[in-house]
Design an enzyme around this catalytic site. Structure first.
Site, PDB file in Angstrom:
ATOM      1  N   GLY A  93      29.965  -5.859 -30.007  1.00 30.34           N
ATOM      2  CA  GLY A  93      30.479  -4.318 -30.104  1.00 30.34           C
ATOM      3  C   GLY A  93      29.644  -3.356 -31.080  1.00 30.34           C
ATOM      4  CG  HIS A 100      28.375  -0.740 -39.826  1.00 25.61           C
ATOM      5  ND1 HIS A 100      27.326  -0.918 -38.948  1.00 25.61           N
ATOM      6  CD2 HIS A 100      29.350  -0.689 -38.627  1.00 25.61           C
ATOM      7  CE1 HIS A 100      27.561  -0.814 -37.382  1.00 25.61           C
ATOM      8  NE2 HIS A 100      28.825  -0.737 -37.504  1.00 25.61           N
TER       9      HIS A 100
HETATM   10  P1  AMP Z   1      29.768  -0.257 -34.722  1.00 28.27           P
HETATM   11  O1  AMP Z   1      30.572  -0.031 -33.421  1.00 28.27           O
HETATM   12  O2  AMP Z   1      30.564  -1.649 -35.479  1.00 28.27           O
HETATM   13  O3  AMP Z   1      28.606  -0.227 -34.511  1.00 28.27           O
HETATM   14  O4  AMP Z   1      30.617   0.943 -35.728  1.00 28.27           O
HETATM   15  C1  AMP Z   1      29.537   2.268 -35.531  1.00 28.27           C
HETATM   16  C2  AMP Z   1      30.730   2.928 -36.188  1.00 28.27           C
HETATM   17  O5  AMP Z   1      30.046   4.251 -36.966  1.00 28.27           O
HETATM   18  C3  AMP Z   1      31.674   3.460 -35.350  1.00 28.27           C
HETATM   19  O6  AMP Z   1      32.963   3.574 -35.674  1.00 28.27           O
HETATM   20  C4  AMP Z   1      31.668   5.122 -35.440  1.00 28.27           C
HETATM   21  O7  AMP Z   1      32.486   5.890 -34.934  1.00 28.27           O
HETATM   22  C5  AMP Z   1      30.676   5.424 -36.636  1.00 28.27           C
HETATM   23  N1  AMP Z   1      30.127   6.491 -36.845  1.00 28.27           N
HETATM   24  C6  AMP Z   1      29.158   6.918 -36.074  1.00 28.27           C
HETATM   25  N2  AMP Z   1      28.432   7.838 -36.602  1.00 28.27           N
HETATM   26  C7  AMP Z   1      28.825   8.369 -37.637  1.00 28.27           C
HETATM   27  C8  AMP Z   1      28.783   9.201 -38.599  1.00 28.27           C
HETATM   28  N3  AMP Z   1      27.759  10.002 -38.744  1.00 28.27           N
HETATM   29  N4  AMP Z   1      29.593   9.351 -39.538  1.00 28.27           N
HETATM   30  C9  AMP Z   1      30.495   8.371 -40.043  1.00 28.27           C
HETATM   31  N5  AMP Z   1      30.637   7.331 -39.148  1.00 28.27           N
HETATM   32  C10 AMP Z   1      29.893   7.271 -37.903  1.00 28.27           C
END
Ligand code: AMP
Length: 114
Positions: A93, A100
């Protein structure tokens, strides 16, 4: 040159983020689409695409990221507990190609995840 990820742009201060912690190796900021009352992302400054792309030599950095999670949890009063999630690759996912760690807390979380 490959396009910067959104997280690299946050590291480079090209776009804003709600920072909760930073040091020389990582930063932590609020997720824009929170899945819990507290939802923070901890990311390394070093560009690593995913956990699967980390090298054996990155072990100290990976440990440091977990230490940063503990610092964030203390700072945000997650004394009742929290969850740390690393989504890795398409089946995991992962949507942003920069390693991160999600820190989720502030409510009782369900298990198993979907
Ligand atoms: P994943 O799906 O594990 O790759 O998580 C990516 C996360 O990044 C998601 O929970 C998004 O809501 C978050 N996200 C995307 N863009 C940003 C942003 N500019 N600032 C903070 N969070 C973000």
């Amino acid at each position: 040159m490959a396009t910067k990820t959104i997280f690299k742009r946050i590291i480079d201060k090209e776009i804003p983020a709600q920072l909760v912690y930073e040091d020389d190796r990582c930063l932590a900021f609020r997720d824009v689409n929170p899945q819990a009352p507290v939802h923070v992302l901890v990311i390394p400054r070093q560009e690593i695409q995913s956990l699967a792309h980390a090298a054996d030599g990155d072990a100290p950095l990976l440990g440091h990221l977990l230490s940063a999670v503990r610092t964030v949890a203390k700072k945000l009063d997650l004394a009742q507990g929290y969850r740390v999630v690393i989504n890795c690759g398409p089946d995991g996912g992962q949507t942003v190609d920069h390693l991160h760690l999600h820190v989720l807390g502030g409510r009782r979380l369900e298990w198993p995840p979907g």
